[in-house]
Design an enzyme around this catalytic site. Structure first.
Site, PDB file in Angstrom:
ATOM      1  N   CYS A   2     -15.137  43.717  52.671  1.00  0.00           N
ATOM      2  CA  CYS A   2     -13.964  44.385  52.131  1.00  0.00           C
ATOM      3  C   CYS A   2     -13.888  44.193  50.622  1.00  0.00           C
ATOM      4  CB  CYS A   2     -12.700  43.835  52.777  1.00  0.00           C
ATOM      5  SG  CYS A   2     -12.704  43.851  54.580  1.00  0.00           S
ATOM      6  N   LYS A 610     -22.309  46.207  51.545  1.00  0.00           N
ATOM      7  CA  LYS A 610     -23.223  45.612  50.571  1.00  0.00           C
ATOM      8  C   LYS A 610     -23.316  44.107  50.737  1.00  0.00           C
ATOM      9  CE  LYS A 610     -25.921  45.521  46.981  1.00  0.00           C
ATOM     10  NZ  LYS A 610     -27.303  46.036  47.092  1.00  0.00           N
TER      11      LYS A 610
END
EC number: 2.6.1.16
Length: 615
Positions: A2, A610
């Site tokens: 997040c 990522k």
């Protein structure tokens, strides 16, 4: 995973937070939301889907002007990607807003307790319990930082929390345990974020938060304490890149930009680490040479692409140092009771420095007495801080989810570690080490040459966009390169791709070969260990005889492969152990172009994040 942004200062909090969230889009998300403190209350907006949905909501229903705010991009764990489950979450009175990254493992009993006390919790998330607990604690102490400390003492799991309260209009409070959070220090303004990219346009001065710490931002300064309330020591640092490094700069995607940046990233990672005589100088490796001379085993732990870098490192470490090397998936490492002691060197590889599986593997290794050397791209992150030493790669920010320049710089760092160990230990390959150091110094130019010859690879990729399967083969260090090529195609093109050791073909995978099936083969140099080259040429003949379409990556001057290659991709001649640095680049371009031809979003592939900061 997040993205989190918090702001206190003279600017429009909403503008700062939204711009920060857009800079964190690369982390992956499926909903987004913001909260600002204005007019004695909280104003919020949140929407499932991309930030464009939140932008639309804000244009249709503007929030009041505010100087304090928080924002969040969510990757669903507890509860689906809906408006109700998006962050921020509020208490029932609408006075507290919380955003959260991580997993609160004991949220179910906490939720039950709150329900018994009359709280209504309409979402499915674990985060919502924190807003309600904070409201309870704040009502008793009227101090948001103290309330956060008390709540954190009740939580189990890995988390970053950032909160605001309507009764404290110029305060943002954050807390972290096993999840990233960094403070940005500006001129009369302060930022909180899960990544410095969120505030790099405003300041490059940052404060690194430690484990189990609470931070309080006010207009007049920052205060950091432990979960127990004791004052905490913090480390300030200056980010060595600016906002332009995290922009596309005219490229169609961040991935294309980052592929093109690889020659510079490789050169920067070598910079200052080789002196004029060809001797390695790794001042960052704070492990004394005497300790390194006693190392009798190296264990590399990593995930995903970094794991493939580790597989290549094994060949280099064992060859140049004659020390046994194991390579472990970090997610599996601590569950198999590995044999470690004070003579074990654990090398932990992570681009972000926050990969949770790698962090937990590192901690397990240190508990067993092993020394830990981190290879990392992110200053101020947790893994370097908890390691005995760190070798930073200097790739600059990598925004695209699929790793490219971080992988090549991880390889360079792995080679440097292997060579340095060999240098310190005085192995019998000392003369060869000097030659390899000189070869490494020229590798940036070789990568540049590869990038200049990629048009045929792009054309080939577009012609294969309709295919459902591509196989990759390699031997020796070419096998991990094949694995990496397959991973890139899975991540970006959403198609079936597998990498195999070419010698394993006849043990099963050859059954997959059919007419016109694309098979990419990474061919080792015919120089040096020619037996590897001869055997893989036989493998190419074998699959071509069964109808496969052969895509051969071979060095310049290798004529033996020409009769058996349907498509031939040339790479500069390089020493065998260094070949992955040039052989990987065509596979990156191939995957990116094929995915683009299929209409996929290459910077933010579906379902991927990522930085994976949960287990």
């Amino acid at each position: 995973m997040c993205g989190i942004v918090g702001y206190v200062g003279p600017q429009s909090a909403l503008d700062v937070v939204m711009a920060g969230l857009k800079r964190l889009e690369y982390r992956g998300y499926d909903s987004a939301g913001v909260a600002v403190l204005a007019d004695g209350g909280l104003a919020t907006a949140k929407r499932a889907g991309k930030l464009v949905n939140l932008d639309k909501e804000l244009s249709e229903h503007p929030l009041p002007a505010a100087a304090t705010g928080i924002g969040h991009t969510r990757w669903a764990t507890h509860g689906g990607p809906t408006d109700a489950n998006a962050h921020p979450h509020l208490d029932n009175a609408g006075r507290v807003a919380v955003v959260h990254n991580g997993i609160i493992e004991n949220f179910a009993p906490l939720r039950a307790e709150l329900a018994e006390r009359g709280h209504e919790l309409p979402s499915e998330t674990d985060t919502e319990v924190v807003a309600h607990l904070l409201a309870e604690e704040y009502s008793a102490c009227a101090d948001l930082a103290e309330a956060m400390r008390l709540v954190c003492g009740r939580l189990e799991g890995a988390f970053t929390l950032v909160a605001v309260h309507a009764d404290a209009p110029d305060v943002v409070v954050g807390a972290r345990r096993n999840s990233p959070l960094v403070v940005g220090v500006g001129e009369g303004e302060y930022f909180l974020a899960s990544d410095v990219a969120a505030f790099i346009a405003h300041t490059r001065d940052a404060v690194e938060l430690g484990q189990d710490q609470v931070v309080e931002l006010r207009r007049d300064g920052v205060r950091v304490t432990g979960f127990d309330g004791s004052p905490a020591d913090v480390r300030s640092y200056h980010v060595d890149w600016d906002a332009s490094a995290a922009e596309k700069c005219g490229y169609a995607s961040f991935m294309l930009k980052e592929i093109a940046e690889q020659p510079k990233a490789v050169a920067d990672t070598l910079l200052g680490r080789i002196d004029g005589s060809g001797t390695l100088s790794l001042d960052e490796v704070r492990i004394p040479p005497g300790v390194l001379r006693e190392v009798d085993k190296v264990v590399v732990v990593a995930c995903g692409t970094a794991f493939h870098a580790g597989l290549i490192a094994k060949y280099a470490i064992e060859h140049w140092t004659r020390i046994p090397c194991e390579v472990e998936l970090a997610s599996e490492f601590r569950y198999r009771d590995p044999i470690l002691d004070q003579q074990t060197l654990v090398v932990a590889i992570s681009q972000s420095g926050e990969t949770m599986d790698t962090l937990m593997a590192l901690r397990h290794a240190r508990e067993q007495g092993a020394r830990v050397l981190a290879i990392c791209n992110t200053n101020g992150s947790t893994i370097p801080r908890e390691s005995d030493a760190v070798l930073y790669t200097h790739a600059g920010p990598e925004v695209a989810v699929a790793s490219t320049k971080a992988f090549l710089t991880q390889l360079v760092a792995c080679y440097l570690v292997a060579l340095y160990l060999g240098q310190v230990r005085g192995t019998k390959y000392g003369d060869e080490i000097g030659d390899v150091v000189r070869d490494l110094s020229g590798i940036s130019g070789a990568v540049e040459r590869v990038l200049g010859t990629m048009d045929p690879v792009r054309q080939l990729a577009r012609s294969l966009a309709h295919k459902n399967t591509v196989l990759f083969l390699g031997r020796h260090v070419g096998h991990p390169v094949a694995l990496e090529g397959a991973l890139k195609l899975k991540e970006l093109a959403y198609m079936h791709a597998e990498g195999f050791a070419a010698g394993e073909l006849k043990h099963g995978p050859i059954a997959l070969i059919e007419e016109d099936l694309p098979v990419v083969v990474v061919v080792p140099s015919p120089r040096g260990r020619s037996v590897l080259h001869d055997k893989i040429v036989s493998n190419i003949q074998e699959i071509r005889a069964r109808g496969a379409r052969t895509i051969v990556i071979a060095e310049e001057g290798d004529e033996a492969v020409v009769p058996y290659a349907d498509h031939l991709v040339r790479i500069p001649a390089t020493p065998t152990l260094l070949q992955p640095l040039v052989a990987t680049v065509p596979l990156q371009v191939f995957a990116c172009e094929l995915a683009t031809a299929r209409g996929n979003e290459v910077d933010q592939p579906r379902n991927l994040a990522k930085s994976v900061t949960v287990e």
